[in-house]
Design a protein around this motif. Structure first.
Motif, short mmCIF file in Angstrom:
data_model
loop_
_atom_site.label_atom_id
_atom_site.label_comp_id
_atom_site.label_asym_id
_atom_site.label_seq_id
_atom_site.Cartn_x
_atom_site.Cartn_y
_atom_site.Cartn_z
N THR A 73 0.82 -1.21 0.00
CA THR A 73 0.00 0.00 0.00
C THR A 73 0.85 1.26 0.00
OG1 THR A 73 -0.17 -0.09 2.41
CG2 THR A 73 -1.93 -1.13 1.16
N SER A 115 2.35 1.62 -3.60
CA SER A 115 1.38 2.09 -4.60
C SER A 115 1.04 3.56 -4.38
CB SER A 115 0.12 1.23 -4.56
OG SER A 115 -0.57 1.41 -3.34
N SER A 116 0.96 3.99 -3.13
CA SER A 116 0.71 5.41 -2.86
C SER A 116 1.90 6.27 -3.29
CB SER A 116 0.44 5.62 -1.38
OG SER A 116 0.39 6.98 -1.07
N ARG A 175 2.24 6.19 -7.30
CA ARG A 175 1.09 6.67 -8.07
C ARG A 175 0.81 8.14 -7.76
NH1 ARG A 175 -2.57 1.45 -7.17
NH2 ARG A 175 -1.63 0.16 -8.79
N THR A 176 0.69 8.44 -6.49
CA THR A 176 0.29 9.78 -6.09
C THR A 176 1.48 10.72 -5.91
OG1 THR A 176 -1.52 8.74 -4.89
CG2 THR A 176 -1.10 11.06 -4.41
N TRP A 177 2.57 10.22 -5.34
CA TRP A 177 3.68 11.07 -4.94
C TRP A 177 4.93 10.85 -5.78
CZ3 TRP A 177 2.29 14.75 -1.76
CH2 TRP A 177 1.18 14.54 -0.96
#
Length: 180
Positions: free
Chosen positions: A141, A144-145, A148-150
């Motif tokens: 998790t 993926s964060s 993808r986001t950062w």
């Protein structure tokens, strides 16, 4: 509109008690880091402080962050500090020149800063409650964060660290200079 019953602060649960005890250990060892007069002992108290922080991450179910804390900070940074102490021939025993005589001013500034930070956190998050769920801090998790986001801030930070590393190498080399 349904209202979910949030648990109160009293009585604390088992993970909350362990978290508070680890916080007390981290705070006590951090105070010993800055108040001891022996550099090697300060580095060893720093290991205890980082270990307590890693234990806090484990209680918060962030296993990946806990192991990164142990591997990077305890395994690399403290060893780097100890090698720096040994290679610079710093005094190993008690040293009187480590005390600047500003203990009272430092204590007042530290207590005022801690008071401001604690009051800001308590006033901002006094009603916030997040239940601890296993698996939310795992590597999958978090990865993926992160990617993808950062991903853009992560890459910008890596370029900044690379530039700092190249700058440190250039500054530390003595054979690079003006040609005569």
């Amino acid at each position: 509109m349904t209202s979910q019953a949030q648990p109160g602060f009293w009585p604390p649960s088992g993970p909350e008690i362990v978290f508070l005890l680890l916080g007390v250990v981290a705070l006590g060892s951090a105070l010993l880091v800055v108040t001891t007069r022996q550099l090697v002992h300060a580095a060893l108290w720093l290991v205890v402080c980082f270990g307590a922080l890693a234990g806090g991450y484990l209680v918060l179910t962030a296993e990946f962050v806990a192991w990164v804390q142990v591997l990077i900070y305890v395994g690399a940074i403290v060893v780097l500090l100890l090698f720096g102490i040994m290679l610079t021939r710093a005094p190993i025993g008690r040293s009187a020149d480590l005390d600047s005589g500003n203990r009272w001013a430092a204590a007042v500034v530290g207590a005022a800063t801690a008071g401001v930070l604690v009051s800001a956190v308590v006033s901002g998050f006094h009603a916030a409650y997040t239940p601890l769920e296993p698996g939310r801090g795992t590597a999958g998790t978090l990865g993926s964060s992160l990617f993808r986001t950062w991903v853009l801030p992560f890459e910008a930070l890596s370029v900044l660290l690379l530039a700092a590393l190249v700058g440190a190498i250039v500054l530390s080399r003595t054979d690079i200079g003006a040609r005569e």
